[in-house]
Design an enzyme around this catalytic site. Structure first.
Site, PDB file in Angstrom:
ATOM      1  N   GLU A  36     -23.369 136.010 101.863  1.00 43.44           N
ATOM      2  CA  GLU A  36     -24.583 136.397 101.150  1.00 43.44           C
ATOM      3  C   GLU A  36     -24.139 137.208  99.942  1.00 43.44           C
ATOM      4  O   GLU A  36     -23.196 138.011 100.026  1.00 43.44           O
ATOM      5  CB  GLU A  36     -25.524 137.209 102.028  1.00 43.44           C
ATOM      6  CG  GLU A  36     -25.985 136.485 103.296  1.00 43.44           C
ATOM      7  CD  GLU A  36     -26.668 135.162 103.018  1.00 43.44           C
ATOM      8  OE1 GLU A  36     -27.309 135.034 101.950  1.00 43.44           O
ATOM      9  OE2 GLU A  36     -26.540 134.237 103.842  1.00 43.44           O
ATOM     10  N   HIS A 176     -30.600 132.792 105.999  1.00 43.56           N
ATOM     11  CA  HIS A 176     -29.984 133.485 104.867  1.00 43.56           C
ATOM     12  C   HIS A 176     -29.301 134.779 105.288  1.00 43.56           C
ATOM     13  O   HIS A 176     -29.172 135.700 104.474  1.00 43.56           O
ATOM     14  CB  HIS A 176     -31.015 133.762 103.768  1.00 43.56           C
ATOM     15  CG  HIS A 176     -31.537 132.515 103.122  1.00 43.56           C
ATOM     16  ND1 HIS A 176     -30.777 131.700 102.320  1.00 43.56           N
ATOM     17  CD2 HIS A 176     -32.765 131.925 103.192  1.00 43.56           C
ATOM     18  CE1 HIS A 176     -31.488 130.673 101.907  1.00 43.56           C
ATOM     19  NE2 HIS A 176     -32.704 130.774 102.426  1.00 43.56           N
ATOM     20  N   ASP A 181     -26.184 131.701 109.544  1.00 47.41           N
ATOM     21  CA  ASP A 181     -25.957 130.484 108.767  1.00 47.41           C
ATOM     22  C   ASP A 181     -24.620 129.838 109.130  1.00 47.41           C
ATOM     23  O   ASP A 181     -24.499 128.607 109.177  1.00 47.41           O
ATOM     24  CB  ASP A 181     -25.989 130.793 107.270  1.00 47.41           C
ATOM     25  CG  ASP A 181     -27.415 131.042 106.775  1.00 47.41           C
ATOM     26  OD1 ASP A 181     -28.329 131.071 107.618  1.00 47.41           O
ATOM     27  OD2 ASP A 181     -27.591 131.222 105.558  1.00 47.41           O
TER      28      ASP A 181
END
Length: 593
Positions: A36, A176, A181
């Protein structure tokens, strides 16, 4: 065992029934990673805010890695809304200088996997470079790229991670956040592997190179490679009528043949050939050189329709210095046992004609056809009037002077090419001085054709006139490869068994070698390509000559010493000549997009 692990393992079991080659997927440790970030470009200043990774092998989760990362900057509000990662959450998190080394240690020795790998791997590489930290040589699998080659619109509306996770029933929904993920990407990876396994893709190499251009029918023929050994040799594709379609060679027969049925082979002609092939025959060879030579012989014998090269060695041309009272140069297709001198072979008639023209520039022997009597009584030709022929036709030259010129010509063919080089260089200089550049180019090409032909002939004759040559080389695996060449033909090949007396093995190999008889011409016992394969091996590093019967030597100051210069000139010409002036550029068809 958790339900997640059960799903992963059950899918992986579908791979185990295949006879894998290369690096089987079930033996590979994958590190599936997701990041991220605060934006889309590390180079533009975006930072990593979270790293999540899952390590898996053979369907089993070996470990997980997750850490928030302090970006030392403000997280944009829309990113915080998207990921749920706030400034407060990362305030006490380790910086990238600490998080990256920890991740690299976790991923050590793994194959990296990511969905849209250029993004994630690009960020990691950027910060590794920023920290002056060496980047490990990770192999990378991109599940997004792979999915675009496997998944159709009937399967999923797109290849986003969320769509693929739903398609493959991942128990983890992408949200996210890096670890979630990454967990979802694990299930996507295994779902893709399961589909590809049904198409015969069971190794890492096949996974990385998979393309939908290879049809399912093509992949289903991969079993044709199963009987072949993991050894050097020659393979022959055959059709239903047992006709040979294609001949090839490889250091590893089984792996190479299997590649024709996977993503490694995408040439349209080969796809067409595989479609009609019904069997593959393998001939195991002791050494790579033996395999290369057998390939040449089999191609010449069967003339397979899908081989493009080496099919017609018998169509080579030679330039012959005829044996008659007034010798001349002639382009011929056969070498006779007539004690004449030959130059060649040439791959085409035009190249032989260019070389012939170069020789006529340097040596004014007659160019008329037919035999002349010892005392001819014809009228002089135009070439004689131009001073380009000694004109034996009308008695302008005595036999002794003419014979001296012919002797000098033969010396240029088999020894020092200086007379031809000097004559052609003078012609070129004169044309350049007169600004007749196209004519200078013609003479340059003639000279290059002669230099290549003379160098090739001299190199070949050095070997093909040698009754026997035995040489050995220690290969990378520590074993000694031994070859016996007779008159330029490979007569025997073998590998000295561990613990065996080398001298005894060599004598046994020589005793069992093919009997080869010498003959006239530059290549009396084999094709030029075969003799050149043998020469290529003999001239390699680490070669030890064991026995030489006869003489193996090239002329000092021969044509070979001039080849490099002409090759450099040709390379320069290719670099400097405008694209639209090149006459040897082959157009390549590109399919419509």
């Amino acid at each position: 065992m958790s339900s997640t692990h059960q799903i992963v393992s059950s899918r992986w079991e579908a791979q185990r029934s295949f006879d894998e080659l290369g690096r089987p997927l079930r033996d590979i440790t994958f590190c599936v990673v997701d990041l991220e970030t605060t934006g889309g470009s590390a180079a533009a200043g975006s930072m990593i805010t979270e790293i999540g990774a899952v390590k898996v092998r053979g369907g089993e989760v070996l470990g997980e890695f997750q850490t928030l990362v302090n970006p030392h900057g403000h997280i944009p509000p829309f990113i915080a809304v998207l990921t749920g990662i706030t400034n407060d959450m990362v305030a006490t998190a380790p910086p990238i200088e600490a998080a990256l080394p920890a991740f690299l240690e976790f991923a050590q020795g793994c194959v990296l996997v990511a969905h849209n790998a250029p993004f994630d791997v690009g960020f990691l590489q950027h910060f590794a470079a920023q920290q002056e930290r060496p980047w490990p040589k990770f192999e990378v699998v991109d599940t997004a790229r792979l999915a675009r080659r496997v998944i159709t619109r009937d399967d999923a509306p797109n290849c986003k991670l969320s769509s693929l996770a739903a398609l493959f029933n991942s128990p983890t929904t992408p949200n996210h956040r890096a670890l979630a993920d990454a967990q979802a990407t694990v299930h996507v990876l295994h779902g893709l592997m399961e589909r590809l396994g049904n198409l015969g893709v069971v190794t890492l190499e096949e996974l990385q190179t998979f393309t939908s251009k290879v049809t399912t029918a093509q992949r289903k023929k991969r079993h044709l490679a199963d009987p072949l050994p993991h050894a050097p040799g020659v393979y022959l594709f055959r059709d239903r009528q047992d006709r040979v379609l294609y001949v090839g060679t490889s250091r590893d027969l089984r792996t190479r043949v299997r590649s024709y049925f996977t993503a490694s082979e995408t040439r349209s002609r080969m796809g067409e050939m595989v479609a009609i092939a019904e069997q593959v025959t393998g001939i195991e060879c002791a050494t790579v050189l033996e395999a290369q030579v057998r390939e040449l012989r089999l191609i010449a014998e069967h003339k397979p329709p899908y081989n493009r090269r080496s099919k017609f060695p018998e169509k080579g041309r030679f330039i012959k210095v005829t044996r008659e009272p007034w010798p001349r140069l002639s382009i011929v297709t056969k070498v006779l046992d007539d004690d004449a001198d030959y130059l060649g072979p040439f791959g085409s008639r035009p190249s032989a004609e260019r070389c012939l023209a170069a020789l006529h520039e340097a040596f004014p022997i007659r160019q008329c056809s037919g035999r002349l009597p010892l005392a001819p009584s014809r009228s002089a030709c135009v070439l004689a009037e131009m001073g380009r022929c000694l004109s034996p036709c009308d008695g302008s030259v005595d036999p002794q002077d003419y014979a001296t010129v012919v002797t000098n010509l033969k010396d240029a063919l088999h020894g020092d090419p200086a007379p031809v080089i000097n004559a052609l260089n003078k012609r070129m200089a004169d044309h350049v001085a007169d600004e007749r550049y196209e004519e200078a180019t013609i003479h340059r090409d003639r000279l290059a054709a002669f230099i290549r032909a003379a160098a090739r002939t001299q190199r070949l004759r050095a070997l093909t006139q040698c009754p026997e040559l035995v040489a050995a080389r220690r290969e990378a695996d520590g074993r000694w490869h031994v070859h016996v060449a007779r008159f330029g033909r490979l007569a025997a090949a073998g590998v000295i068994p561990s613990g065996m007396d080398a001298q005894v093995f060599v004598e046994q190999l020589r005793a069992s070698a093919e009997t080869v008889m010498g003959g006239p011409g530059p290549v009396p016992a084999a094709s030029a390509e075969e003799s050149e394969k043998v020469l290529g091996w003999l001239e390699g590093e680490g070669i030890r000559l064991v026995e030489v019967i006869g003489e193996w030597s090239s002329p000092l100051g021969g044509a070979r010493s001039h080849v490099a210069l002409h090759e450099a000139v040709e390379a320069s010409r290719r670099d400097l000549v405008p694209f639209d002036d090149r006459r040897d550029v082959t157009p390549v068809h590109q399919p419509a997009r």
